[in-house]
Each structure stands twice: as structure tokens, then as C-alpha cells.
Design an enzyme around this catalytic site. Structure first.
Site, short mmCIF file in Angstrom:
data_model
loop_
_atom_site.label_atom_id
_atom_site.label_comp_id
_atom_site.label_asym_id
_atom_site.label_seq_id
_atom_site.Cartn_x
_atom_site.Cartn_y
_atom_site.Cartn_z
N LEU A 256 0.86 -1.19 0.00
CA LEU A 256 0.00 0.00 0.00
C LEU A 256 0.89 1.24 0.00
O LEU A 256 0.57 2.24 0.62
CB LEU A 256 -0.92 -0.01 1.22
N ALA A 258 1.86 4.26 -1.75
CA ALA A 258 1.45 5.12 -2.87
C ALA A 258 2.66 5.87 -3.40
O ALA A 258 3.57 6.20 -2.64
CB ALA A 258 0.38 6.09 -2.40
N CYS A 266 8.27 -7.47 -14.31
CA CYS A 266 7.25 -8.47 -13.97
C CYS A 266 5.83 -7.90 -13.94
O CYS A 266 5.03 -8.21 -14.82
CB CYS A 266 7.59 -9.11 -12.63
N ARG A 336 14.30 -2.14 -16.11
CA ARG A 336 13.18 -2.44 -17.01
C ARG A 336 11.91 -1.73 -16.53
O ARG A 336 11.56 -1.79 -15.37
CB ARG A 336 12.94 -3.95 -17.09
C1 UGA Z 1 7.26 -9.08 -8.32
C2 UGA Z 1 6.51 -9.88 -7.24
O1 UGA Z 1 6.47 -9.13 -6.03
C3 UGA Z 1 7.22 -11.21 -6.99
O2 UGA Z 1 6.49 -11.98 -6.05
C4 UGA Z 1 7.32 -11.97 -8.30
O3 UGA Z 1 8.00 -13.20 -8.15
C5 UGA Z 1 8.09 -11.13 -9.32
O4 UGA Z 1 7.38 -9.87 -9.51
C6 UGA Z 1 8.13 -11.87 -10.61
O5 UGA Z 1 7.09 -12.02 -11.26
O6 UGA Z 1 9.18 -12.41 -10.97
P1 UGA Z 1 9.48 -7.55 -8.31
O7 UGA Z 1 9.09 -7.19 -9.71
O8 UGA Z 1 10.88 -7.94 -8.01
O9 UGA Z 1 8.55 -8.78 -7.81
O10 UGA Z 1 9.16 -6.31 -7.41
P2 UGA Z 1 8.06 -5.87 -6.35
O11 UGA Z 1 8.68 -5.80 -5.01
O12 UGA Z 1 6.81 -6.64 -6.50
O13 UGA Z 1 7.81 -4.39 -6.83
C7 UGA Z 1 7.23 -4.13 -8.11
C8 UGA Z 1 7.02 -2.66 -8.30
O14 UGA Z 1 5.96 -2.18 -7.46
C9 UGA Z 1 8.25 -1.78 -7.99
O15 UGA Z 1 8.37 -0.80 -9.01
C10 UGA Z 1 7.88 -1.14 -6.66
O16 UGA Z 1 8.50 0.09 -6.49
C11 UGA Z 1 6.38 -1.00 -6.79
N1 UGA Z 1 5.68 -0.92 -5.50
C12 UGA Z 1 5.76 -1.94 -4.61
C13 UGA Z 1 4.90 0.20 -5.21
O17 UGA Z 1 4.81 1.14 -6.04
N2 UGA Z 1 4.25 0.26 -4.02
C14 UGA Z 1 4.30 -0.74 -3.12
O18 UGA Z 1 3.68 -0.63 -2.04
C15 UGA Z 1 5.08 -1.86 -3.42
#
Ligand code: UGA
Length: 441
Positions: A256, A258, A266, A336
Site C-alpha cells: 500500500l 502510494a 514483472c 526495465r
Molecule cells: C514481483 C513480485 O512481487 C514477486 O512476487 C514476483 O515473483 C516477481 O514480480 C516476478 O514475477 O518475478 P518484483 O518485480 O521484483 O517482484 O518487485 P516488487 O517488489 O513486486 O515491486 C514491483 C514494483 O511495485 C516496484 O516498481 C515497486 O517500487 C512497486 N511498488 C511496490 C509500489 O509502487 N508500491 C508498493 O507498495 C510496493
């Protein structure tokens, strides 16, 4: 404790495959990693990580010196492997929302002539539901072996890849018979001994678990970003709102955050490929909401751009803007679909004089967007800035002292695109600071 040892092949040695290979080797298995990229294979064989990932440097070096971990471009090296994990990428297809499956199909063709007669092929890449069956059909045409297919999605997060591979939240295996189930249970014996939950399902469910998990995470982020748009109009504070709703255990506080939204290799491409697959299944309306999730996400980048313009009196042209962060998330050098770089490129194309700083991702960023100016020294990056954008929440940025930073910039103005900085401390130091859905007192 000793566990059964296996002959394992990993096909595709990116973030997912290379880390899985090293963790399997750490657990005592004989592991061969196959990749088509000669340069990457050479680095890995020297024990050098081809990307930045915490803890991975030491792990790869240990695996190579122990002698049970090797990388190669020669597909015949997999001929003694009992388990063959497919870990190649499925990026977004150019000009389409679908997944580009070419790496999967060429991996299958590459390994088919070398599969040992009872090898279990285990899919781990993120794929459209139905792919496992299609792989099985193709393998049956290409080989005369008894190899079967199982699906074992991964859930690792970049920045935590080693930790998430060693001790995942859960292990999901999609299998078609009990022999395959036993083989996978045996490979994951070290994890199962730590009481990590194991879910045994069918192939389609295993494929869907992965994409639906990512779709849910993306939806959660876009939900809070939509709330942040409402907060800005109404004077509410989205961080306090997230804290309050997140205390409800049915909702939970994680994801959550923002801000400028999700990027990376991914979530964005996975939700698009999922929408595409639903269309193929005649179920477009079931995932219609994910289009909105995607749009809300991209809108956050526009939002930062327009706040920047407002702060710079209507035009960014000729203005010195410092962008803090190039990676799509902290503790990664992956650029990416990075929201930070997307915004930086847009500001640059509108004539701003943009300088991008990042602790780890500058090399990758410069390869992707050579048009931008990059600076590895934080103080130099901040020098004479008329506006600073905090777009990737590296710890280093949270440790910036607003008083000293103010002496470096020309105009003390900051957009906190990750809602992580201390607004009050910046204001007290004389900065004008704007969050997304966050109101300075
Ligand atoms: C994501 C999933 O979290 C993993 O469980 C999954 O295995 C992976 O994709 C995959 O498909 O291989 P990842 O892409 O490494 O992992 O990163 P995340 O931690 O999920 O973050 C993704 C994006 O969301 C980032 O740009 C992050 O900054 C953003 N985010 C995350 C937010 O904007 N707000 C949040 O509260 C959390």
C-alpha cells in the site's frame, strides 16, 4: 542435516535462473546452468554476478569454487540432469500486450534432443495459462523420451532474490503424477524441513497462481494510488490512510505504498499478458479491471510530470532537474520499465536539463537511455538543482540531510514520488516538498 542430491539443469540464467541454480548448488545438488549468452556464462563461471542482487556475489563465488555449479552454452551438458527447470524470460511482445514466448519455445527445441529418458521438465517462467500443456505436446513431438512436465512458479522479488529462493513464502507445484510430486518434494526437502508450506495442484492452477498473485499485487498498488489522487483533491493524507486500512488484517499494510507506481520486468508485463490471455479465452470482461490498474499506474508518472511543471512555473525547459533513482525499485540494478527513468526521459524530451543518480543502476540506465546525463556522486548530482525528484526509494536517499542538501541545490524543491521522505524535516530546513497524496502540515 543431509538431503538427497540431484542432477539439475537450469535453462536461462537471469535473475531467476542464476539465483535458483546457486541456491540448488548450495544445497548440495550438481547443477548445470544453460544460457545462450556466452558473456554471461563466462562471468558466472568465474563466480562473478552479471547483475546486482544482495547476497548473490558471495553465493555464486562459493558455488563455483565448491565445484558443483557450472554454467555453459552447450545444451548437451543437460543430458545427465534428472530435473530441468525452465527459467527463461517471457517479456512483453513488441507492439502487443501478449507475452513474448520465443525464449520458451527455443529453449524447448534446444534441450529436447538432449533430455535424459526420465527427465522431469519443470516450468518456472511466468507464462499464459495453458503453456505447460503446449510444452508437453511439443516435447512429445520432439523427443522419444518419457519426460514429463511439471509447473513450479517462483515468487521471488528482485532485491530479495536469494532470500526468497532459499526460504520462499510457499512452494507451489503443479504435477500430473505422484512420481513427479515426489521428485519435486525431494528437491525442495531443505525448504520443506523448515515448514515452508507446499501446495500440490494441477498444471493450470500452478500457472495461474503466479499471474494472479502478480495481478493482485499490482491491483493493491493501483488501489492505493487511486486513493492518493483522491487524497490530493480532498486534503487527506494517503500514508495515514494506508496505515489505518492496513491495520485491518484482511487488508494488510504491505503493497500500500502510494507513489509513482509499479515498474520492472514483472508486474506491468504480467498484467498485460494476463489481460491478453483472458481475451483469447473469451473472458475479456473478467480482467477488464486490470486495464484500469495499468492506467492508474501509468497516470502516476504523468502526475509527477505535471507537479514538476507547476513547481517550475509552467515549463521544465532549460531547468536543472535531479532525478534520484534509476532502478525500478531499490536494491536492484534492473531498469526495465522503471517509472523513474520514464519520468526522466519525458522531462528531458521537454527540454529539461536532467541529471540522474542511482547507487547501482547507472550502467544499465545509460545503456537503455544514453540521452540522459548520469552522475554517480550524490552531492554532485544535487548541485544547482532547481527541482529534485525522489523516484526510487534507496535507503541512501532517506539518509540525505535536508539542511546540507539545501546548500547544494539552487532552488530547494523536492517531489517525493515514493512518499518515504520526512516532509516535516524538509520543510523545517526550508524546502518546498510535495508528496503524492500526502499533505505537508
Ligand atoms: C514481483 C513480485 O512481487 C514477486 O512476487 C514476483 O515473483 C516477481 O514480480 C516476478 O514475477 O518475478 P518484483 O518485480 O521484483 O517482484 O518487485 P516488487 O517488489 O513486486 O515491486 C514491483 C514494483 O511495485 C516496484 O516498481 C515497486 O517500487 C512497486 N511498488 C511496490 C509500489 O509502487 N508500491 C508498493 O507498495 C510496493
Amino acid at each position: 542435516m543431509t538431503y538427497p542430491k540431484h542432477e539439475i539443469a537450469i535453462i536461462g540464467c537471469g535473475y531467476l535462473g542464476a539465483v535458483l541454480a546457486t541456491v540448488f548448488a548450495e544445497q548440495g545438488n550438481n547443477v548445470i546452468g544453460l544460457d545462450v549468452d556466452q558473456g554471461k556464462v563466462e562471468k558466472l563461471n568465474q563466480g562473478i554476478a552479471p547483475f546486482f542482487e544482495p547476497e548473490f556475489d558471495e553465493l555464486i563465488a562459493a558455488g563455483i569454487s565448491a565445484g558443483n555449479l557450472k554454467f555453459t552454452t552447450d545444451p548437451s551438458a543437460i543430458s545427465t540432469s534428472d530435473l530441468v527447470f525452465i527459467c527463461v524470460g517471457t517479456p512483453q511482445l513488441e507492439g502487443s500486450s501478449a507475452a513474448d514466448m520465443r525464449q520458451i519455445w527455443s529453449a524447448i527445441e534446444l534441450i529436447a534432443p538432449h533430455l535424459h529418458s526420465d527427465a522431469l521438465v519443470v516450468g518456472r517462467s511466468t507464462v499464459p495459462v495453458g503453456t505447460a500443456k503446449e510444452i508437453e505436446t511439443r516435447l512429445q513431438k520432439l523427443t522419444s523420451t518419457n519426460s514429463t512436465i511439471a509447473w513450479n512458479p517462483e515468487f521471488l522479488r528482485e532485491g530479495f532474490a536469494v532470500r526468497d529462493t532459499r526460504t520462499p513464502d510457499r512452494i507451489v507445484i503443479g504435477v500430473q503424477n505422484s512420481d513427479d510430486e515426489q521428485k519435486l518434494k525431494s528437491v525442495y526437502a531443505p525448504q520443506l524441513s523448515k515448514d515452508i508450506p507446499l501446495l500440490v495442484v494441477d498444471l493450470a492452477t500452478a500457472e495461474l497462481v503466479k499471474v494472479s498473485a502478480n495481478a493482485y499485487l499490482a491491483t493493491k498498488i493501483s488501489f492505493i494510488n487511486a486513493m492518493s489522487e483522491i487524497a490530493d483533491k480532498t486534503g487527506a493524507d494517503v500514508v495515514a490512510l494506508a496505515d489505518a486500512i492496513g491495520l485491518d488484517p484482511r487488508i494488510g499494510r504491505k503493497f500500500l505504498g502510494a507513489g509513482v507506481g509499479f515498474g520492472g520486468g514483472c508486474l506491468p508485463k504480467d498484467i498485460r499478458a494476463f489481460i491478453h490471455r483472458a481475451g483469447e479465452l473469451g473472458l475479456s470482461s473478467s480482467l477488464q479491471f486490470l486495464k484500469e490498474v495499468d492506467e492508474i499506474n501509468l497516470r502516476q508518472r504523468d502526475r509527477v510530470f505535471s507537479i514538476a511543471k507547476d513547481l517550475l512555473n509552467g515549463s521544465v525547459k532549460g531547468k536543472r532537474i535531479t532525478v534520484l533513482g534509476a532502478a525500478f525499485k531499490p536494491d536492484s540494478d534492473d531498469v526495465r520499465d522503471s517509472p523513474a527513468l520514464d519520468i526522466a526521459v519525458r522531462l528531458n524530451s521537454e527540454g529539461a536539463n536532467v541529471v540522474v543518480h542511482d547507487p547501482k543502476a547507472l550502467e544499465n540506465a545509460a545503456k537503455r537511455f544514453p540521452v540522459l546525463t548520469y552522475e554517480g556522486d550524490l552531492e554532485k548530482a544535487l548541485l544547482n538543482a532547481e527541482l529534485v525528484l525522489h523516484l526510487t526509494e534507496w535507503m541512501q536517499y532517506r539518509e540525505i540531510d535536508p539542511v546540507s542538501a539545501k546548500k547544494l541545490v539552487r532552488t530547494p524543491q523536492m517531489i517525493d514520488g515514493r512518499n518515504m521522505l520526512n516532509l516535516e524535516a524538509y520543510q523545517a530546513a526550508g524546502w518546498k516538498i510535495v508528496g503524492l497524496g500526502r499533505q505537508p502540515k
